[in-house]
Scaffold this motif. Structure first.
Motif, PDB file in Angstrom:
ATOM      1  N   MET A  84       0.847  -1.177   0.000  1.00  0.00           N
ATOM      2  CA  MET A  84       0.000   0.000   0.000  1.00  0.00           C
ATOM      3  C   MET A  84       0.888   1.233   0.000  1.00  0.00           C
ATOM      4  O   MET A  84       1.889   1.290   0.683  1.00  0.00           O
ATOM      5  CB  MET A  84      -0.881   0.002   1.245  1.00  0.00           C
ATOM      6  CG  MET A  84      -1.767   1.215   1.333  1.00  0.00           C
ATOM      7  SD  MET A  84      -2.594   1.358   2.919  1.00  0.00           S
ATOM      8  CE  MET A  84      -3.649  -0.032   2.858  1.00  0.00           C
ATOM      9  N   LYS A  85       0.510   2.230  -0.780  1.00  0.00           N
ATOM     10  CA  LYS A  85       1.320   3.440  -0.847  1.00  0.00           C
ATOM     11  C   LYS A  85       1.099   4.324   0.368  1.00  0.00           C
ATOM     12  O   LYS A  85       0.131   4.175   1.096  1.00  0.00           O
ATOM     13  CB  LYS A  85       0.986   4.212  -2.112  1.00  0.00           C
ATOM     14  CG  LYS A  85      -0.415   4.780  -2.138  1.00  0.00           C
ATOM     15  CD  LYS A  85      -0.623   5.608  -3.375  1.00  0.00           C
ATOM     16  CE  LYS A  85      -1.972   6.302  -3.289  1.00  0.00           C
ATOM     17  NZ  LYS A  85      -2.052   7.451  -4.125  1.00  0.00           N
ATOM     18  N   ILE A 125       2.272  -5.627  -0.173  1.00  0.00           N
ATOM     19  CA  ILE A 125       2.847  -4.698   0.806  1.00  0.00           C
ATOM     20  C   ILE A 125       4.078  -5.354   1.407  1.00  0.00           C
ATOM     21  O   ILE A 125       3.982  -6.423   2.010  1.00  0.00           O
ATOM     22  CB  ILE A 125       1.835  -4.372   1.928  1.00  0.00           C
ATOM     23  CG1 ILE A 125       0.556  -3.793   1.347  1.00  0.00           C
ATOM     24  CG2 ILE A 125       2.455  -3.423   2.944  1.00  0.00           C
ATOM     25  CD1 ILE A 125      -0.565  -3.651   2.362  1.00  0.00           C
ATOM     26  N   GLY A 139       3.737  -0.147   5.897  1.00  0.00           N
ATOM     27  CA  GLY A 139       2.604  -0.379   5.003  1.00  0.00           C
ATOM     28  C   GLY A 139       1.626  -1.384   5.577  1.00  0.00           C
ATOM     29  O   GLY A 139       0.407  -1.211   5.496  1.00  0.00           O
ATOM     30  N   TYR A 166      -2.340  -0.931   6.660  1.00  0.00           N
ATOM     31  CA  TYR A 166      -3.341  -1.923   6.250  1.00  0.00           C
ATOM     32  C   TYR A 166      -4.089  -2.459   7.474  1.00  0.00           C
ATOM     33  O   TYR A 166      -5.317  -2.569   7.468  1.00  0.00           O
ATOM     34  CB  TYR A 166      -2.662  -3.076   5.498  1.00  0.00           C
ATOM     35  CG  TYR A 166      -3.603  -4.215   5.201  1.00  0.00           C
ATOM     36  CD1 TYR A 166      -4.392  -4.195   4.057  1.00  0.00           C
ATOM     37  CD2 TYR A 166      -3.715  -5.293   6.065  1.00  0.00           C
ATOM     38  CE1 TYR A 166      -5.275  -5.231   3.794  1.00  0.00           C
ATOM     39  CE2 TYR A 166      -4.596  -6.330   5.810  1.00  0.00           C
ATOM     40  CZ  TYR A 166      -5.372  -6.296   4.669  1.00  0.00           C
ATOM     41  OH  TYR A 166      -6.251  -7.314   4.421  1.00  0.00           O
TER      42      TYR A 166
END
Length: 200
Positions: free
Chosen positions: A1-2, A173, A178, A182
């Motif tokens: 995930m960014k 991820i 990250g 999440y």
């Protein structure tokens, strides 16, 4: 995930720096730029992107042209009100926070405002983790190493490593930060559990 990239547009230097410190408490949040005027903000946004803009009510009132030229920006704007009774100004935006709120209230409200942003991501990935993988994500988010997780769950470190590889494959991820974002977004761990880990 960014990372979730924020721009802060607040005329007061002290308030900008204070908000930057508050955002540091949110895993995955990153302040990419800070502005004290609408002109500088507008010039920057002509060539750069961001995920969310936190803007003071004063600058928001002076940014009519910015929002007329880019109405979609309203959905990415969080209004920072000096006056808590002025919340109705934020009805056009994603939401608003008040300077009179405590730090933990601001963090909680920002997380609440970010939840819809991650809805599609959650729908695509959350159900794919097994209960054991969710437990490992939770423990990683709490700062435990592979060895500590293995000891706590009565597993070998090789098994924990295999679970981590499966998690990376399913979610895409790789970093613990990250995975922490999440875990928070998917209610595997609370923001309080993560922040209390960092305060020890």
């Amino acid at each position: 995930m960014k990372q979730v990239n924020f721009i802060l547009a607040v005329e007061s230097y002290l308030v900008r720096k204070g908000m930057a410190v508050v955002l540091q408490r949110i895993p995955g949040a990153s302040v990419v730029k800070e502005f004290g005027s609408v002109d500088l903000l507008t010039r920057y946004l002509e060539h750069h992107g961001m995920d969310f803009l936190i803007i003071s009510d004063t600058l928001f009132a002076n940014a009519t042209d910015l929002y007329m030229n880019n109405p979609a920006l309203l959905e990415r704007t969080i209004l920072l009100n000096r006056d808590p009774s002025a919340e109705d100004r934020g009805k056009k935006t994603r939401g608003c926070i008040s300077l009179s709120e405590e730090k933990e209230e601001i963090i909680s409200k920002i997380n609440e405002l970010l939840n819809p942003y991650f809805r599609d991501y959650r729908a695509n990935t959350h159900g794919s983790l097994t209960d054991r993988e969710k437990t490992i994500v939770r423990l990683l988010s709490m700062g435990l190493t592979n060895r500590q997780i293995a000891d706590r769950l009565f597993l070998s470190t090789h098994t924990v490593t295999t679970h981590r590889k499966n998690i990376i494959h399913k979610l895409g991820i790789k970093s613990v930060s990250g995975l922490t974002v999440y875990a928070i977004v998917n209610n595997i761990i609370t923001i309080d559990e993560v922040t209390s880990k960092h305060e020890r």
